[in-house]
Motif scaffolding. Structure first.
Motif, PDB file in Angstrom:
ATOM      1  N   ALA A 151      32.324  50.624  37.599  1.00 12.05           N
ATOM      2  CA  ALA A 151      31.970  51.447  36.436  1.00 12.05           C
ATOM      3  C   ALA A 151      33.208  51.930  35.682  1.00 12.05           C
ATOM      4  O   ALA A 151      33.210  51.999  34.445  1.00 12.05           O
ATOM      5  CB  ALA A 151      31.124  52.646  36.879  1.00 12.05           C
ATOM      6  N   THR A 152      34.275  52.247  36.415  1.00 15.54           N
ATOM      7  CA  THR A 152      35.505  52.697  35.767  1.00 15.54           C
ATOM      8  C   THR A 152      36.130  51.566  34.962  1.00 15.54           C
ATOM      9  O   THR A 152      36.595  51.772  33.832  1.00 15.54           O
ATOM     10  CB  THR A 152      36.507  53.203  36.822  1.00 15.54           C
ATOM     11  N   LEU A 153      36.150  50.360  35.522  1.00 15.49           N
ATOM     12  CA  LEU A 153      36.702  49.219  34.797  1.00 15.49           C
ATOM     13  C   LEU A 153      35.869  48.905  33.549  1.00 15.49           C
ATOM     14  O   LEU A 153      36.411  48.541  32.500  1.00 15.49           O
ATOM     15  CB  LEU A 153      36.768  48.006  35.714  1.00 15.49           C
ATOM     16  N   LYS A 154      34.571  49.062  33.645  1.00 13.10           N
ATOM     17  CA  LYS A 154      33.717  48.857  32.474  1.00 13.10           C
ATOM     18  C   LYS A 154      34.045  49.861  31.372  1.00 13.10           C
ATOM     19  O   LYS A 154      34.018  49.527  30.178  1.00 13.10           O
ATOM     20  CB  LYS A 154      32.243  48.971  32.868  1.00 13.10           C
ATOM     21  N   ASN A 155      34.352  51.093  31.749  1.00  8.35           N
ATOM     22  CA  ASN A 155      34.735  52.103  30.758  1.00  8.35           C
ATOM     23  C   ASN A 155      36.026  51.721  30.048  1.00  8.35           C
ATOM     24  O   ASN A 155      36.196  51.974  28.848  1.00  8.35           O
ATOM     25  CB  ASN A 155      34.891  53.464  31.428  1.00  8.35           C
ATOM     26  N   VAL A 156      36.948  51.113  30.784  1.00  3.73           N
ATOM     27  CA  VAL A 156      38.198  50.658  30.172  1.00  3.73           C
ATOM     28  C   VAL A 156      37.916  49.538  29.180  1.00  3.73           C
ATOM     29  O   VAL A 156      38.475  49.514  28.071  1.00  3.73           O
ATOM     30  CB  VAL A 156      39.185  50.185  31.257  1.00  3.73           C
ATOM     31  N   ILE A 157      37.048  48.621  29.550  1.00  3.13           N
ATOM     32  CA  ILE A 157      36.721  47.494  28.671  1.00  3.13           C
ATOM     33  C   ILE A 157      36.114  47.976  27.354  1.00  3.13           C
ATOM     34  O   ILE A 157      36.311  47.356  26.299  1.00  3.13           O
ATOM     35  CB  ILE A 157      35.774  46.518  29.401  1.00  3.13           C
ATOM     36  N   SER A 194      34.908  38.251  32.447  1.00  2.00           N
ATOM     37  CA  SER A 194      36.176  37.540  32.296  1.00  2.00           C
ATOM     38  C   SER A 194      37.387  38.460  32.298  1.00  2.00           C
ATOM     39  O   SER A 194      38.475  38.056  32.713  1.00  2.00           O
ATOM     40  CB  SER A 194      36.162  36.731  30.994  1.00  2.00           C
ATOM     41  N   ARG A 195      37.215  39.678  31.887  1.00  2.00           N
ATOM     42  CA  ARG A 195      38.344  40.620  31.806  1.00  2.00           C
ATOM     43  C   ARG A 195      38.794  41.108  33.181  1.00  2.00           C
ATOM     44  O   ARG A 195      39.926  41.568  33.354  1.00  2.00           O
ATOM     45  CB  ARG A 195      37.907  41.817  30.941  1.00  2.00           C
ATOM     46  N   ILE A 196      37.920  41.014  34.183  1.00  2.00           N
ATOM     47  CA  ILE A 196      38.196  41.596  35.496  1.00  2.00           C
ATOM     48  C   ILE A 196      38.555  40.502  36.500  1.00  2.00           C
ATOM     49  O   ILE A 196      37.875  39.490  36.595  1.00  2.00           O
ATOM     50  CB  ILE A 196      36.985  42.398  36.007  1.00  2.00           C
ATOM     51  N   GLN A 197      39.629  40.744  37.233  1.00  2.00           N
ATOM     52  CA  GLN A 197      40.006  39.843  38.320  1.00  2.00           C
ATOM     53  C   GLN A 197      39.694  40.514  39.658  1.00  2.00           C
ATOM     54  O   GLN A 197      40.011  41.695  39.853  1.00  2.00           O
ATOM     55  CB  GLN A 197      41.504  39.535  38.258  1.00  2.00           C
ATOM     56  N   LEU A 198      39.069  39.775  40.558  1.00  2.00           N
ATOM     57  CA  LEU A 198      38.857  40.264  41.921  1.00  2.00           C
ATOM     58  C   LEU A 198      40.132  40.031  42.709  1.00  2.00           C
ATOM     59  O   LEU A 198      40.780  38.993  42.570  1.00  2.00           O
ATOM     60  CB  LEU A 198      37.687  39.545  42.575  1.00  2.00           C
ATOM     61  N   ILE A 199      40.491  40.992  43.547  1.00  2.00           N
ATOM     62  CA  ILE A 199      41.749  40.897  44.287  1.00  2.00           C
ATOM     63  C   ILE A 199      41.519  41.286  45.738  1.00  2.00           C
ATOM     64  O   ILE A 199      40.798  42.254  46.025  1.00  2.00           O
ATOM     65  CB  ILE A 199      42.833  41.784  43.625  1.00  2.00           C
ATOM     66  N   ASP A 200      42.110  40.524  46.672  1.00  2.00           N
ATOM     67  CA  ASP A 200      41.997  40.861  48.089  1.00  2.00           C
ATOM     68  C   ASP A 200      43.314  41.456  48.578  1.00  2.00           C
ATOM     69  O   ASP A 200      44.298  41.535  47.820  1.00  2.00           O
ATOM     70  CB  ASP A 200      41.565  39.655  48.920  1.00  2.00           C
ATOM     71  N   LEU A 201      43.354  41.862  49.824  1.00  2.00           N
ATOM     72  CA  LEU A 201      44.524  42.579  50.341  1.00  2.00           C
ATOM     73  C   LEU A 201      45.831  41.776  50.279  1.00  2.00           C
ATOM     74  O   LEU A 201      46.847  42.294  49.812  1.00  2.00           O
ATOM     75  CB  LEU A 201      44.253  43.064  51.760  1.00  2.00           C
TER      76      LEU A 201
END
Length: 330
Positions: free
Chosen positions: A279-285, A315-322
């Motif tokens: 939800a926070t990333l969506k607010n940035v978008i 497309s704007r968001i990248q998933l990232i692992d440790l």
């Protein structure tokens, strides 16, 4: 107690009007597995074997990356501490609600709080969840219209609607709950530092990534800054500059990101924002002024599989692992 034993043994979850005065805070009743700690040195004095100072930034060395980093759910798994603190604070706020809550029910509450953690944006919401769980289990103390028959899954799916309803029906105000939650944590930290620290943990490798990074780093969190700073120092072993921690009260994260990108010393840097809340990333978008930020959702934090799948389609968001996280911070 049983709730704490549960915390010590359970695996990590997948993946706060004028303040009214509360009664005296209860003595610390929880005992957490001892954590090896130094005593806290006076301000400005480095303790023997104390926390490691932050490395020189890449900007100072001619580098080009700036990272704004959420804290809970990215670096720190604080669910154990926040759940126990919420139970303590809720007992102070609503003592009549907890008259029939025994140790077994407290254990049940803490267990459910691990499941519900993804819905929490700001710490005070933990208190509301704790009371709601009690009202679900004990009809005689029920004051809300939503508790009857409410399931854990329904809370996960509808918390944004349930929150204002509970605040209204219980006649609560945000600032009062924020103040109480902070005072309970302060009391625990002051009287049982090792217990408070020991109820938290850093995700594997994240403390080292922070220590070894040469990038420009900022913590952007809804946690109160003093608690984030204490955990960074005592648990991660990093003296992170307090002026680089934007905590509760510094404004919405979208505003903090805008302030960071407008600072003269940050012009020309590549901007990265790492979060565990979709939800926070969506607010940035939604903010065109923040289009320069590269956005990342961590796979290990307080989010659900459904949210990770949704993020994967944006497309704007990248998933990232440790492992990738440690490489990203450079």
């Amino acid at each position: 107690m049983a709730a704490v034993a549960l915390l010590a043994a359970r695996p990590a979850p997948a993946p706060g009007g004028p303040a009214r005065k509360a009664g005296p805070l209860p003595a610390a009743g929880w005992r957490v597995r001892p954590h090896s700690l130094r005593s806290v040195p006076p301000p400005g004095v480095a303790g023997r074997g104390g926390a490691r100072a932050a490395r020189p930034t890449r900007a100072a060395m001619g580098g080009c990356d700036l990272f704004a980093l959420d804290f809970d759910g990215v670096f720190c798994d604080s669910c154990g501490e926040s759940s126990l603190s919420a139970v303590k604070a809720a007992k102070v706020r609503w003592p009549w609600v907890f008259e029939r809550v025994d140790a077994a029910m407290e254990e049940w509450i803490v267990e459910r709080m691990h499941t519900l953690r993804p819905v929490i944006e700001t710490g005070y919401e933990n208190l509301l969840l704790v009371r709601l769980l009690v009202e679900i289990q004990i009809p005689s103390v029920r004051k809300s219209s939503v508790a009857d028959g409410l399931s854990i899954q329904e809370i996960l799916e509808n918390w944004s609607k349930l929150l204002p309803t509970l605040m209204d029906e219980w006649q609560e105000d945000r600032e009062s709950l924020v103040d109480l939650f902070g005072r309970v944590r302060d009391d625990w930290l002051e009287n049982d530092l090792s217990g408070w620290i020991g109820a938290n943990r850093f995700y594997p490798g994240t403390a080292d990534a922070l220590k070894l990074s040469n990038s420009e780093l900022y913590i952007v969190t809804t946690k109160q800054s003093r608690f984030a700073g204490a955990l960074l120092k005592e648990l991660a072993g990093v003296d992170f500059p307090s002026e680089r921690i934007y905590g509760l009260g510094t404004g919405p994260k979208v505003k903090v990101l805008q302030r960071l990108q407008e600072m003269p010393q940050h012009q020309g840097l590549t901007l990265h924002f790492i979060e565990d809340r979709l939800a926070t990333l969506k607010n940035v978008i939604k903010e065109p002024a923040l289009d320069k930020w590269n956005l990342y959702l961590v796979k290990w934090g307080y989010n659900t599989q459904k949210e990770r799948e949704e993020a994967g389609a944006i497309s704007r968001i990248q998933l990232i692992d440790l492992p990738d996280f440690s490489k990203q911070l450079k």
